[in-house]
Design a protein around this motif. Structure first.
Motif, PDB file in Angstrom:
ATOM      1  N   HIS A 266       0.872  -1.221  -0.021  1.00 37.04           N
ATOM      2  CA  HIS A 266       0.096  -0.083  -0.180  1.00 37.04           C
ATOM      3  C   HIS A 266       0.777   1.282   0.196  1.00 37.04           C
ATOM      4  O   HIS A 266       0.907   2.136   1.037  1.00 37.04           O
ATOM      5  CB  HIS A 266      -0.798   0.058   1.172  1.00 37.04           C
ATOM      6  N   MET A 267       1.425   1.538  -1.143  1.00 37.59           N
ATOM      7  CA  MET A 267       2.409   2.770  -1.286  1.00 37.59           C
ATOM      8  C   MET A 267       1.472   3.816  -2.040  1.00 37.59           C
ATOM      9  O   MET A 267       0.860   3.345  -3.195  1.00 37.59           O
ATOM     10  CB  MET A 267       3.775   2.641  -1.730  1.00 37.59           C
ATOM     11  N   LYS A 268       1.474   5.086  -1.957  1.00 34.51           N
ATOM     12  CA  LYS A 268       0.905   5.918  -2.985  1.00 34.51           C
ATOM     13  C   LYS A 268       2.050   6.148  -3.982  1.00 34.51           C
ATOM     14  O   LYS A 268       2.917   6.369  -3.816  1.00 34.51           O
ATOM     15  CB  LYS A 268       0.438   7.285  -2.233  1.00 34.51           C
ATOM     16  N   ARG A 273       7.518   7.608  -6.184  1.00 34.73           N
ATOM     17  CA  ARG A 273       8.258   8.451  -6.832  1.00 34.73           C
ATOM     18  C   ARG A 273       9.384   9.163  -6.148  1.00 34.73           C
ATOM     19  O   ARG A 273      10.530   9.238  -6.386  1.00 34.73           O
ATOM     20  CB  ARG A 273       7.526   9.635  -7.715  1.00 34.73           C
ATOM     21  N   GLU A 274       9.008   9.631  -4.493  1.00 37.05           N
ATOM     22  CA  GLU A 274       9.961   9.820  -3.844  1.00 37.05           C
ATOM     23  C   GLU A 274      11.129   9.199  -3.564  1.00 37.05           C
ATOM     24  O   GLU A 274      12.129   9.453  -3.481  1.00 37.05           O
ATOM     25  CB  GLU A 274       9.138  10.616  -2.644  1.00 37.05           C
ATOM     26  N   ASN A 279      16.900   7.117  -4.588  1.00 37.08           N
ATOM     27  CA  ASN A 279      17.525   5.910  -4.623  1.00 37.08           C
ATOM     28  C   ASN A 279      17.576   5.650  -6.258  1.00 37.08           C
ATOM     29  O   ASN A 279      17.234   4.233  -6.483  1.00 37.08           O
ATOM     30  CB  ASN A 279      16.940   5.029  -3.815  1.00 37.08           C
ATOM     31  N   ARG A 280      18.484   6.347  -6.895  1.00 38.47           N
ATOM     32  CA  ARG A 280      18.008   6.235  -8.324  1.00 38.47           C
ATOM     33  C   ARG A 280      18.775   4.869  -8.816  1.00 38.47           C
ATOM     34  O   ARG A 280      18.086   4.249  -9.763  1.00 38.47           O
ATOM     35  CB  ARG A 280      18.933   7.459  -8.835  1.00 38.47           C
ATOM     36  N   GLN A 320      14.277   5.836   4.493  1.00 36.63           N
ATOM     37  CA  GLN A 320      14.199   7.140   4.441  1.00 36.63           C
ATOM     38  C   GLN A 320      13.586   7.809   5.768  1.00 36.63           C
ATOM     39  O   GLN A 320      14.221   8.958   6.296  1.00 36.63           O
ATOM     40  CB  GLN A 320      13.655   7.756   3.281  1.00 36.63           C
ATOM     41  N   LEU A 321      12.688   7.244   6.168  1.00 35.51           N
ATOM     42  CA  LEU A 321      12.005   7.726   7.272  1.00 35.51           C
ATOM     43  C   LEU A 321      12.820   7.732   8.533  1.00 35.51           C
ATOM     44  O   LEU A 321      12.688   8.825   9.463  1.00 35.51           O
ATOM     45  CB  LEU A 321      10.657   6.706   7.915  1.00 35.51           C
TER      46      LEU A 321
END
Length: 444
Positions: A266-268, A273-274, A279-280, A320-321
């Motif tokens: 469940h990711m928006k 995209r963020e 993390n390209r 990231q959090l």
């Protein structure tokens, strides 16, 4: 569940002492009834009722005696658990009181999570903060350990309430926490949670993502478990229902509900995209395609079709959090932030630590879900580490001490060898009749 300073300070161990006394009284009553059934009623029947019906009646009362004796043993275990918890919490309360008095003398602050603050510009200030921190931490740690041990013990006791063999109950209660029967009983007595219903390849994906990002496996598993969609409980390995629902979710995201969460975690779209932009390299394919350059339709379809990548995205998102340590220092806090990374949630995480009781609304429900999942995950992991022979023997022992036809279903969170057996009960579970069904004719 993790206790705060207020939780420990306001705890009322006297109530657990009272509960222990009630359990003791109930155990004495069961012992008395058992003794009456075995030593008086059964013995009288054996002497005065000598036909087949009398033998059946004697055996029935002997079984009643065993059942009451087993109940008494379970209640004694409950009494011991409550008493040990009360004693440990009383000691922790005294230690916390000493720590708070010490902190007050040196004008130090103590947060609900047990963090000590004060002036550390001098050696004396540093010493005082360090001493108070150690004292508060020791008190909270002791109370939390006692709480966790009691919770595990109560799950075992819950599973033993239907047992009829007092010797088997005593062996189970006396066994070490790592004993196969103890592990099985904790799983059996914990109630049902929906399983971590994903195939083996996604379990492997969780492990790989954890190694890649440094996020713990248990946190990632908790995210998958909490966020997993309803159809996964029917088709963990995929199927027509799964594929249809994924298509519908993709369609909804593209049309009527553009902010819809995607994938098994469940990711928006904005979050996806963020994470990719941050993390390209991790989300660039071997042919040099950066997945973040895909349009919304193609990216949504990619996430829905590749659950392993969805897990990787979640792992990187959690990492990231954690880059902002405020309110993100433990797995439970990250689990809460995954649902709502807001200033309020972070402030509450920082203030109350891992406490569940201090929360409210949806965050409290999510915190409670974490508590339930983690205890079940610990026991499932312990169960999976046993050999198949140990698991089968534990199930056999429990089934042999269960009422006839009673299923023994442990409900582990993920498959770990054989997990279900059917109890055989004990002979003569049929209702006792005080006289033969067919009476002999009266003599003339």
């Amino acid at each position: 569940m993790t206790l705060t300073v207020s939780d420990l300070r306001n705890a009322r161990p006297a109530l657990w002492w009272t509960a222990a006394e009630d359990a003791r009284d109930a155990a004495h009553h069961c012992h008395d009834v058992s003794s009456l059934a075995r030593n008086e009623v059964a013995r009288t029947l054996q002497v005065c009722w000598v036909d087949q019906a009398g033998e059946d009646a004697t055996r029935s009362f002997t079984r009643h005696a065993d059942t009451y004796e087993a109940a008494a043993t379970v209640l004694e275990g409950l009494m011991s658990t409550y008493g040990a918890l009360a004693q440990a919490v009383e000691a922790a309360q005294r230690a916390l009181g000493d720590a708070l008095d010490f902190a007050s003398r040196y004008c130090l602050g103590v947060s609900e999570a047990g963090v000590v603050t004060g002036n550390t510009d001098t050696d004396l200030g540093k010493w005082a903060v360090n001493c108070a921190s150690l004292m508060v931490s020791a008190a909270l740690t002791a109370a939390n350990q006692a709480d966790q041990q009691a919770a595990g013990r109560l799950r075992v006791i819950t599973a033993l309430t239907g047992s009829t063999d007092p010797a088997a109950v005593r062996r189970a209660l006396d066994a070490a926490a790592g004993d196969p029967v103890q592990i099985a009983l904790r799983l059996l007595g914990a109630g049902e949670l929906h399983p971590l219903n994903i195939p083996a390849e996604l379990m492997d994906a969780v492990r790989r993502a954890a190694r890649e990002t440094g996020v713990s496996e248990s946190l990632l598993l908790a995210i998958v478990w909490q966020e997993q969609q309803w159809y996964q409980n029917f088709e963990p390995d995929g199927g027509p229902l799964t594929e249809t629902w994924r298509f519908l979710e993709w369609t909804a995201q593209q049309t009527i509900e553009p902010d819809k969460s995607l994938g098994i975690t469940h990711m928006k779209m904005d979050t996806i995209r963020e994470v990719m932009n941050g993390n390209r390299e991790a989300f660039t394919t071997e042919d040099g395609t950066f997945l973040g350059d895909l349009g919304d339709a193609d990216l949504a379809a990619y996430v829905e079709k590749n659950p392993a990548e969805n897990i990787r995205l979640s792992a990187h998102h959690l990492a990231q959090l954690a880059e902002n340590p405020h309110g993100a220092t433990t797995d439970k806090q990250l689990f809460l932030l995954y649902a709502a990374d807001t200033e309020q949630v972070r402030d509450y995480n920082d203030r109350y630590g891992d406490s569940t009781a201090a929360r409210s609304g949806d965050i409290r429900d999510r915190a409670a879900a974490w508590d339930s999942f983690q205890s079940r995950l610990d026991d499932t992991n312990a169960w999976s580490r046993l050999t198949e022979q140990q698991r089968q023997q534990a199930l056999t022992d429990i089934a042999a001490n269960s009422p006839r036809h009673t299923p023994v279903d442990l409900h582990p969170l993920y498959p770990a060898g054989s997990s279900t057996a059917r109890g055989t009960g004990t002979p003569g579970d049929e209702p006792f009749l005080p006289y033969p069904v067919e009476r002999p004719p009266r003599p003339r």
